[in-house]
Every structure is written in C-alpha cells, then in structure tokens.
Motif scaffolding. Structure first.
Motif, PDB file in Angstrom:
ATOM      1  N   UNK A 118      35.340  15.854  54.594  1.00 53.00           N
ATOM      2  CA  UNK A 118      34.253  16.334  54.123  1.00 53.00           C
ATOM      3  C   UNK A 118      33.526  16.237  52.556  1.00 53.00           C
ATOM      4  N   UNK A 119      34.718  16.296  51.883  1.00 49.39           N
ATOM      5  CA  UNK A 119      34.391  16.438  50.423  1.00 49.39           C
ATOM      6  C   UNK A 119      34.189  14.676  50.138  1.00 49.39           C
ATOM      7  N   UNK A 120      34.932  13.904  50.695  1.00 53.88           N
ATOM      8  CA  UNK A 120      34.617  12.570  50.337  1.00 53.88           C
ATOM      9  C   UNK A 120      33.206  12.138  50.790  1.00 53.88           C
ATOM     10  N   UNK A 121      32.832  12.520  51.968  1.00 57.90           N
ATOM     11  CA  UNK A 121      31.715  12.280  52.397  1.00 57.90           C
ATOM     12  C   UNK A 121      30.480  12.787  51.509  1.00 57.90           C
ATOM     13  N   UNK A 122      30.714  14.106  51.110  1.00 58.94           N
ATOM     14  CA  UNK A 122      29.641  14.600  49.973  1.00 58.94           C
ATOM     15  C   UNK A 122      29.598  13.659  49.041  1.00 58.94           C
ATOM     16  N   UNK A 123      30.851  13.386  48.461  1.00 58.53           N
ATOM     17  CA  UNK A 123      30.768  12.584  46.950  1.00 58.53           C
ATOM     18  C   UNK A 123      29.986  11.056  47.367  1.00 58.53           C
ATOM     19  N   UNK A 124      30.185  10.549  48.628  1.00 64.12           N
ATOM     20  CA  UNK A 124      29.744   9.500  48.877  1.00 64.12           C
ATOM     21  C   UNK A 124      28.017   9.556  48.833  1.00 64.12           C
ATOM     22  N   UNK A 125      27.584  10.624  49.496  1.00 62.57           N
ATOM     23  CA  UNK A 125      26.167  11.022  49.844  1.00 62.57           C
ATOM     24  C   UNK A 125      25.690  11.032  48.464  1.00 62.57           C
ATOM     25  N   UNK A 126      26.167  11.954  47.383  1.00 62.15           N
ATOM     26  CA  UNK A 126      25.735  11.955  46.230  1.00 62.15           C
ATOM     27  C   UNK A 126      25.688  10.681  45.198  1.00 62.15           C
ATOM     28  N   UNK A 127      26.638   9.991  45.403  1.00 65.14           N
ATOM     29  CA  UNK A 127      26.799   8.683  44.832  1.00 65.14           C
ATOM     30  C   UNK A 127      25.514   7.602  45.432  1.00 65.14           C
ATOM     31  N   UNK A 128      25.238   7.817  46.588  1.00 66.78           N
ATOM     32  CA  UNK A 128      24.292   6.990  47.341  1.00 66.78           C
ATOM     33  C   UNK A 128      23.032   7.703  46.847  1.00 66.78           C
ATOM     34  N   UNK A 129      22.425   8.928  46.816  1.00 69.43           N
ATOM     35  CA  UNK A 129      21.523   9.511  46.141  1.00 69.43           C
ATOM     36  C   UNK A 129      21.275   9.027  44.901  1.00 69.43           C
ATOM     37  N   UNK A 130      22.219   8.996  44.060  1.00 74.71           N
ATOM     38  CA  UNK A 130      22.179   8.353  42.747  1.00 74.71           C
ATOM     39  C   UNK A 130      21.548   7.120  42.783  1.00 74.71           C
ATOM     40  N   UNK A 131      22.009   6.490  43.452  1.00 73.85           N
ATOM     41  CA  UNK A 131      21.814   4.834  43.402  1.00 73.85           C
ATOM     42  C   UNK A 131      20.391   4.688  43.616  1.00 73.85           C
ATOM     43  N   UNK A 132      20.006   5.475  44.729  1.00 79.59           N
ATOM     44  CA  UNK A 132      18.638   5.435  45.479  1.00 79.59           C
ATOM     45  C   UNK A 132      17.696   6.062  44.406  1.00 79.59           C
ATOM     46  N   UNK A 133      18.042   7.098  43.804  1.00 77.49           N
ATOM     47  CA  UNK A 133      17.180   7.524  42.784  1.00 77.49           C
ATOM     48  C   UNK A 133      17.126   6.534  41.461  1.00 77.49           C
ATOM     49  N   UNK A 134      18.176   5.872  41.083  1.00 80.58           N
ATOM     50  CA  UNK A 134      18.014   4.796  40.053  1.00 80.58           C
ATOM     51  C   UNK A 134      17.267   3.877  40.201  1.00 80.58           C
ATOM     52  N   UNK A 135      17.289   3.300  41.549  1.00 83.73           N
ATOM     53  CA  UNK A 135      16.452   2.141  42.195  1.00 83.73           C
ATOM     54  C   UNK A 135      14.896   2.530  42.053  1.00 83.73           C
ATOM     55  N   UNK A 136      14.718   3.761  42.645  1.00 87.01           N
ATOM     56  CA  UNK A 136      13.119   4.145  42.617  1.00 87.01           C
ATOM     57  C   UNK A 136      12.645   4.313  41.229  1.00 87.01           C
ATOM     58  N   UNK A 137      13.526   4.811  40.182  1.00 86.04           N
ATOM     59  CA  UNK A 137      13.006   5.173  38.993  1.00 86.04           C
ATOM     60  C   UNK A 137      12.890   3.815  38.256  1.00 86.04           C
ATOM     61  N   UNK A 138      13.939   3.048  38.608  1.00 93.17           N
ATOM     62  CA  UNK A 138      13.678   1.490  37.801  1.00 93.17           C
ATOM     63  C   UNK A 138      12.542   0.830  38.234  1.00 93.17           C
ATOM     64  N   UNK A 139      12.239   0.898  39.541  1.00 93.78           N
ATOM     65  CA  UNK A 139      10.927   0.253  40.236  1.00 93.78           C
ATOM     66  C   UNK A 139       9.598   0.814  39.776  1.00 93.78           C
ATOM     67  N   UNK A 140       9.688   2.183  39.465  1.00 94.40           N
ATOM     68  CA  UNK A 140       8.429   2.967  38.787  1.00 94.40           C
ATOM     69  C   UNK A 140       8.211   2.553  37.500  1.00 94.40           C
ATOM     70  N   UNK A 141       9.523   2.448  36.657  1.00 95.49           N
ATOM     71  CA  UNK A 141       9.227   1.879  35.234  1.00 95.49           C
ATOM     72  C   UNK A 141       8.923   0.650  35.369  1.00 95.49           C
ATOM     73  N   UNK A 142       9.165  -0.362  36.045  1.00 93.61           N
ATOM     74  CA  UNK A 142       8.878  -1.719  36.102  1.00 93.61           C
ATOM     75  C   UNK A 142       7.357  -2.030  36.377  1.00 93.61           C
TER      76      UNK A 142
END
Length: 64
Positions: free
Chosen positions: A5-29
C-alpha cells in the motif's frame, strides 16, 4: 500488505508529479509560443512583401 500500500501510494505520488510537470511544461511552452509567434509571423510577412516589391522593380523574374 501495508508495504504494498505504501509503495502504491509512492508510485501514485510520483505519477502525479510527472503528470503535473508535463502539464506545467506544456502550459509554459504554449505561453512562450503565443508571445513569440506573432512577431515571427509579422517578420515573415514583411519579408514576403519586400521580396514581392523587389521582383516588381526588377521585372518579375530571374535573368537567363
């Protein structure tokens, strides 16, 4: 069970960070392109008008 469960939560947080980074980068571009493209388009249009005027003055073609 909690380790998975902890590992799954960490993976979800990492996935959310990546998605947020991609969306932010696309907005800036998108913002940068919207600021840069109009001057470039205007410069290209001015260039085209200049070439067209030069062709009119020079007789409209290449010398053979």
């Amino acid at each position: 069970m909690t380790a998975n469960s902890d590992k799954s939560k960490q993976n979800n947080k990492a996935a959310h960070r990546v998605l947020a980074g991609v969306l932010c980068g696309a907005s800036v571009l998108s913002l940068v392109l919207s600021l840069v493209m109009p001057p470039i388009s205007q410069a290209i249009a001015n260039d085209t008008q200049t070439v067209s005027a030069e062709e009119t003055v020079m007789g409209g073609g290449f010398l053979k």
